[in-house]
Design a protein around this motif. Structure first.
Motif, PDB file in Angstrom:
ATOM      1  N   ARG A  50      22.627  27.147 -14.888  1.00  0.00           N
ATOM      2  CA  ARG A  50      22.947  26.706 -16.233  1.00  0.00           C
ATOM      3  C   ARG A  50      21.887  27.142 -17.111  1.00  0.00           C
ATOM      4  O   ARG A  50      21.635  26.433 -18.036  1.00  0.00           O
ATOM      5  CB  ARG A  50      23.346  25.074 -16.289  1.00  0.00           C
ATOM      6  N   VAL A  51      21.830  28.568 -16.928  1.00  0.00           N
ATOM      7  CA  VAL A  51      20.660  29.176 -17.864  1.00  0.00           C
ATOM      8  C   VAL A  51      21.323  30.367 -18.437  1.00  0.00           C
ATOM      9  O   VAL A  51      21.888  31.287 -17.688  1.00  0.00           O
ATOM     10  CB  VAL A  51      19.466  29.377 -17.282  1.00  0.00           C
ATOM     11  N   ILE A  52      21.039  30.525 -19.827  1.00  0.00           N
ATOM     12  CA  ILE A  52      21.599  31.904 -20.325  1.00  0.00           C
ATOM     13  C   ILE A  52      20.291  32.573 -20.422  1.00  0.00           C
ATOM     14  O   ILE A  52      19.454  32.087 -21.339  1.00  0.00           O
ATOM     15  CB  ILE A  52      22.397  31.604 -21.598  1.00  0.00           C
ATOM     16  N   ARG A  53      20.177  33.826 -20.236  1.00  0.00           N
ATOM     17  CA  ARG A  53      19.026  34.617 -20.503  1.00  0.00           C
ATOM     18  C   ARG A  53      19.146  35.926 -21.539  1.00  0.00           C
ATOM     19  O   ARG A  53      20.217  36.446 -21.202  1.00  0.00           O
ATOM     20  CB  ARG A  53      18.387  35.312 -19.122  1.00  0.00           C
ATOM     21  N   PHE A  54      18.224  36.026 -22.423  1.00  0.00           N
ATOM     22  CA  PHE A  54      18.301  37.105 -23.102  1.00  0.00           C
ATOM     23  C   PHE A  54      16.926  38.022 -23.241  1.00  0.00           C
ATOM     24  O   PHE A  54      15.986  37.160 -23.008  1.00  0.00           O
ATOM     25  CB  PHE A  54      18.346  36.530 -24.546  1.00  0.00           C
ATOM     26  N   SER A  94       9.520  33.364 -22.560  1.00  0.00           N
ATOM     27  CA  SER A  94       8.562  33.619 -21.335  1.00  0.00           C
ATOM     28  C   SER A  94       7.354  34.222 -22.051  1.00  0.00           C
ATOM     29  O   SER A  94       7.114  34.598 -23.415  1.00  0.00           O
ATOM     30  CB  SER A  94       9.072  34.609 -20.402  1.00  0.00           C
ATOM     31  N   GLU A  95       6.238  34.470 -21.308  1.00  0.00           N
ATOM     32  CA  GLU A  95       5.270  35.413 -21.726  1.00  0.00           C
ATOM     33  C   GLU A  95       5.638  36.775 -21.957  1.00  0.00           C
ATOM     34  O   GLU A  95       6.691  37.118 -21.417  1.00  0.00           O
ATOM     35  CB  GLU A  95       3.928  35.251 -20.607  1.00  0.00           C
ATOM     36  N   PRO A 100       3.752  46.533 -15.274  1.00  0.00           N
ATOM     37  CA  PRO A 100       5.042  47.099 -14.784  1.00  0.00           C
ATOM     38  C   PRO A 100       5.345  46.387 -13.460  1.00  0.00           C
ATOM     39  O   PRO A 100       4.355  46.417 -12.632  1.00  0.00           O
ATOM     40  CB  PRO A 100       5.056  48.518 -14.705  1.00  0.00           C
ATOM     41  N   GLY A 101       6.411  45.563 -13.314  1.00  0.00           N
ATOM     42  CA  GLY A 101       6.572  44.966 -12.304  1.00  0.00           C
ATOM     43  C   GLY A 101       6.287  43.402 -12.015  1.00  0.00           C
ATOM     44  O   GLY A 101       6.178  42.865 -11.008  1.00  0.00           O
ATOM     45  N   ASP A 102       5.523  42.851 -13.223  1.00  0.00           N
ATOM     46  CA  ASP A 102       5.260  41.767 -13.279  1.00  0.00           C
ATOM     47  C   ASP A 102       6.391  40.853 -13.190  1.00  0.00           C
ATOM     48  O   ASP A 102       7.439  41.331 -13.107  1.00  0.00           O
ATOM     49  CB  ASP A 102       4.029  41.453 -14.375  1.00  0.00           C
ATOM     50  N   ALA A 103       6.103  39.698 -13.046  1.00  0.00           N
ATOM     51  CA  ALA A 103       7.379  38.282 -13.125  1.00  0.00           C
ATOM     52  C   ALA A 103       8.158  38.516 -14.120  1.00  0.00           C
ATOM     53  O   ALA A 103       9.458  38.620 -13.838  1.00  0.00           O
ATOM     54  CB  ALA A 103       6.691  36.852 -12.830  1.00  0.00           C
ATOM     55  N   VAL A 104       7.604  38.561 -15.309  1.00  0.00           N
ATOM     56  CA  VAL A 104       8.606  38.689 -16.441  1.00  0.00           C
ATOM     57  C   VAL A 104       9.467  40.221 -16.576  1.00  0.00           C
ATOM     58  O   VAL A 104      10.832  40.134 -16.563  1.00  0.00           O
ATOM     59  CB  VAL A 104       8.033  38.538 -17.843  1.00  0.00           C
ATOM     60  N   GLY A 105       8.730  41.189 -16.079  1.00  0.00           N
ATOM     61  CA  GLY A 105       9.415  42.656 -15.877  1.00  0.00           C
ATOM     62  C   GLY A 105      10.449  42.391 -14.901  1.00  0.00           C
ATOM     63  O   GLY A 105      11.743  42.917 -15.121  1.00  0.00           O
ATOM     64  N   ARG A 106      10.168  41.704 -13.814  1.00  0.00           N
ATOM     65  CA  ARG A 106      11.112  41.628 -12.682  1.00  0.00           C
ATOM     66  C   ARG A 106      12.427  40.654 -13.098  1.00  0.00           C
ATOM     67  O   ARG A 106      13.476  41.061 -12.663  1.00  0.00           O
ATOM     68  CB  ARG A 106      10.690  41.091 -11.532  1.00  0.00           C
ATOM     69  N   ARG A 132       7.050  45.213 -25.133  1.00  0.00           N
ATOM     70  CA  ARG A 132       6.557  43.793 -25.408  1.00  0.00           C
ATOM     71  C   ARG A 132       7.561  42.919 -25.420  1.00  0.00           C
ATOM     72  O   ARG A 132       8.056  42.126 -26.019  1.00  0.00           O
ATOM     73  CB  ARG A 132       5.674  43.544 -26.677  1.00  0.00           C
ATOM     74  N   ARG A 133       8.461  43.003 -24.124  1.00  0.00           N
ATOM     75  CA  ARG A 133       9.625  42.388 -23.983  1.00  0.00           C
ATOM     76  C   ARG A 133       9.338  40.922 -23.527  1.00  0.00           C
ATOM     77  O   ARG A 133       8.148  40.678 -22.793  1.00  0.00           O
ATOM     78  CB  ARG A 133      10.435  42.913 -22.953  1.00  0.00           C
ATOM     79  N   VAL A 134      10.415  39.857 -23.721  1.00  0.00           N
ATOM     80  CA  VAL A 134       9.973  38.757 -23.131  1.00  0.00           C
ATOM     81  C   VAL A 134      11.438  38.302 -22.801  1.00  0.00           C
ATOM     82  O   VAL A 134      12.529  39.028 -23.318  1.00  0.00           O
ATOM     83  CB  VAL A 134       9.642  37.460 -24.309  1.00  0.00           C
ATOM     84  N   VAL A 135      11.399  37.100 -21.987  1.00  0.00           N
ATOM     85  CA  VAL A 135      12.845  36.453 -21.893  1.00  0.00           C
ATOM     86  C   VAL A 135      13.060  35.311 -22.736  1.00  0.00           C
ATOM     87  O   VAL A 135      12.167  34.335 -22.601  1.00  0.00           O
ATOM     88  CB  VAL A 135      12.860  36.152 -20.214  1.00  0.00           C
TER      89      VAL A 135
END
Length: 152
Positions: A50-54, A94-95, A100-106, A132-135
């Motif tokens: 029950r989560v919407i991610r952007f 998120s942070e 590249p490939g860290d948890a947020v990137g994945r 500088r992307r976040v979730v």
């Protein structure tokens, strides 16, 4: 005389299905003044969690607003102008993805449908860092919406 059609509430299952079949919704966050800030965004619905991610960049106004006041809602249109779903809840940001490939990137990569994922993930994951992307994760506590069945 025929009674005009009335909106019917959608069930939880129908609302979840609508969220899962659409890709774009209007995210509403709260300005300091209390007025809504509305942004049309691509999203990913996880019905089980029950989560919407952007995906967004760290410097966006909506990120600042959600860090100050995590209450948010998403309006998602149905297949016609008479149907919709609204998901309300509290969002967390998120942070920033920093490697590249860290948890947020994945997590950002996992939001892309399998068929649309890049063949070479490396440059894509680097681009996420560069931007500088976040979730934004909207934890949905309330779903509601309606449909209007019009024959003819």
């Amino acid at each position: 005389m025929t009674k005009p059609a009335e909106p019917r509430p959608l069930s939880e299952d129908a609302l979840s299905e609508l969220l899962g079949t659409q890709q774009f919704g209007t995210l509403a966050t709260n300005k300091r003044s209390g007025h809504p800030h509305l942004t049309t965004m691509l999203y990913s619905w996880d019905a089980e969690e029950r989560v919407i991610r952007f995906s967004t960049t760290a410097d966006r106004v909506k990120v600042k607003q959600l860090r100050r006041d995590p209450r948010a809602a998403v309006h998602v249109p149905g297949g016609d102008v008479w149907s919709f779903a609204v998901a309300e809840g509290e969002a967390e940001v998120s942070e920033i993805t920093t490697r590249p490939g860290d948890a947020v990137g994945r997590e950002l990569l996992a939001m892309i449908p399998e068929a649309a994922r890049p063949q070479d993930e490396g440059p894509f994951l680097q681009q996420l860092v560069d931007e500088r992307r976040v979730v934004i994760r909207l934890k949905v506590s309330r779903l509601y919406g309606t449909a209007l069945d019009i024959n003819g």
